[in-house]
Design a protein around this motif. Structure first.
Motif: not given
Length: 434
Positions: A151-171
């Motif tokens: 996950f450190e070297f081959f993993g990909k970032p998650g895809e978060f739905i716009k409008g949810t808290l997790l869509f904010d990079s700060f969260i």
């Protein structure tokens, strides 16, 4: 209500499956596995709530996984309680990684830093398993490290739905910070608990060595004397034909040495078994006067030799709830001490009364008594220097300590009152049958 709180308390959960038959190192591993299971349950509940609030991808799938993991971790606590320790540990080290795999594969990817926990779980088997179980240590260590590297070297970032808290990079960054801090906290907590118990093991080793030295001291000194005396008298009897009076004196000395050796060995074995927690306890309803009478019959000859008179006042109706072998050993020790430290032509008084939930038995004499320091040593559970009876009878300094521990194991208590040259009164309280 108090008992319910105690049963669901953290201390109770941490000690599930721990008993007196386990050695200290195994007890520590059981406690650590309970601790990790408890932390896992709390973490899965916490993250299930946070993921729902933050709108994590596939949140309901994750909630179902969290539910099954919580159930499995609860089952691990049950396995420890049922003393299936190895199975509990094996299931534990693989179960704790399950929610991380799903979080990283179907929800967060390498966002949020949840895969950092794999490094924590790679260290867990080193404190949960013994060296003999190195196969499991190696498997769990390598698998968790491989997951981290992937996950450190081959993993990909998650895809978060716009409008949810997790869509904010700060969260997302807050989740990453939380993962780092939580990982460090879990490592610190587990290692602190491990160090605490390592310290306990070191103290136990010091205590065990002290007990070993005490046993060797008793074997070297307290048994050497009487056995040497027996050897001398037997040598004399085999090389000469003594007169009747001389033969009687020699046989009495032989009997005294034999009794002394037997008492030393009995106290030593009971003390050693008690210290190793290997004495089984079988509680039953018994007649107090029968136990007292049996002990008195065994020691009648010892009392007759010193012209000691018995004064026994124990009602026939008093019943006690205890282990017969243990309570007989205790009462026999107390009677023997009372005779040993009484002056010739003295009286040993035994009185029993019924006090609510307890029967109280008091053994008193007017012998040489004990100092305040000796009484303090008994209360603290420490052996004290060997003392001699009024006719030179020698003890081990263990008799009263054995009595105190045996009584404690049965839910009984012992109180000692004594003064030099004024005698000793020992009162024991034993649960009755009501």
């Amino acid at each position: 209500m108090k008992s319910v709180i105690k049963r669901i308390g953290l201390r109770y959960l941490l000690n599930l499956g721990v008993n007196n038959q386990l050695d200290l190192q195994t007890s520590v591993r059981v406690q650590l596995s309970n601790l990790i299971a408890i932390l896992g349950i709390v973490s899965n509940i916490q993250y299930s709530i946070l993921f729902t609030i933050a709108g994590a991808p596939n949140v309901w799938t994750m909630n179902v996984i969290h539910f099954f993991v919580i159930c499995t971790l609860s089952y691990i606590l049950y396995l420890n309680q049922k003393e299936k320790y190895s199975l509990a540990r094996i299931i534990l080290v693989f179960t704790i990684s399950v929610p991380l795999l799903f979080v990283s594969f179907i929800s967060f990817g390498n966002s949020g830093g949840f895969y950092y926990y794999f490094l924590v779980f790679a260290l867990a088997p080193f404190v949960l398993f013994s060296y003999e179980e190195k196969f499991w240590i190696l498997i769990v260590f390598l698998s968790n490290n491989l997951f981290y590297v992937w996950f450190e070297f081959f993993g990909k970032p998650g895809e978060f739905i716009k409008g949810t808290l997790l869509f904010d990079s700060f969260i997302q960054e807050l989740f990453r910070i939380n993962s780092v801090l939580s990982s460090l906290f879990f490592v610190a907590l587990i290692m602190f608990y491990f160090l605490r118990n390592t310290n306990r093991i070191q103290k136990e080793m010091i205590r065990t060595n002290a007990h070993k030295d005490k046993i060797f001291s008793i074997l070297a000194h307290d048994l050497k004397g009487p056995i040497g005396t027996m050897n001398s008298f037997l040598g004399y009897l085999t090389e000469n034909i003594p007169e009747k009076d001389e033969l009687v004196v020699a046989l009495k000395e032989l009997k005294k040495s034999t009794n002394q050796s037997f008492l030393v060995l009995e106290n030593l074995l009971d003390w050693a078994r008690n210290e190793s927690k290997k004495i089984p306890i079988h509680m039953e309803i018994l007649s107090l006067i029968s136990i007292v009478q049996n002990a008195k019959d065994i020691l009648d000859l010892q009392a007759t030799d010193k012209k000691i008179r018995w004064e026994i006042i124990v009602p026939d109706h008093i019943k006690v709830f205890c282990d017969e072998r243990m309570i007989s050993t205790v009462i026999r020790n107390l009677f023997s001490n009372a005779i040993k430290f009484s002056y010739p032509n003295g009286t040993v008084s035994i009185k029993g009364i019924h006090l609510g939930k307890y029967a109280e038995l008091t053994i008193s004499d007017l012998g040489i008594g004990m100092s305040k320091d000796q009484i303090k040593q008994i209360e603290n559970g420490n052996p004290f220097p060997t003392t001699f009876g009024t006719q030179g009878e020698k003890g081990t300094g263990l008799g009263l300590l054995v009595c105190k521990e045996m009584l404690k194991n049965q839910g009984c208590t012992m109180n000692v009152t004594s003064s030099p040259n004024l005698g000793t009164k020992i009162t024991i309280q034993i649960p009755n049958s009501f």
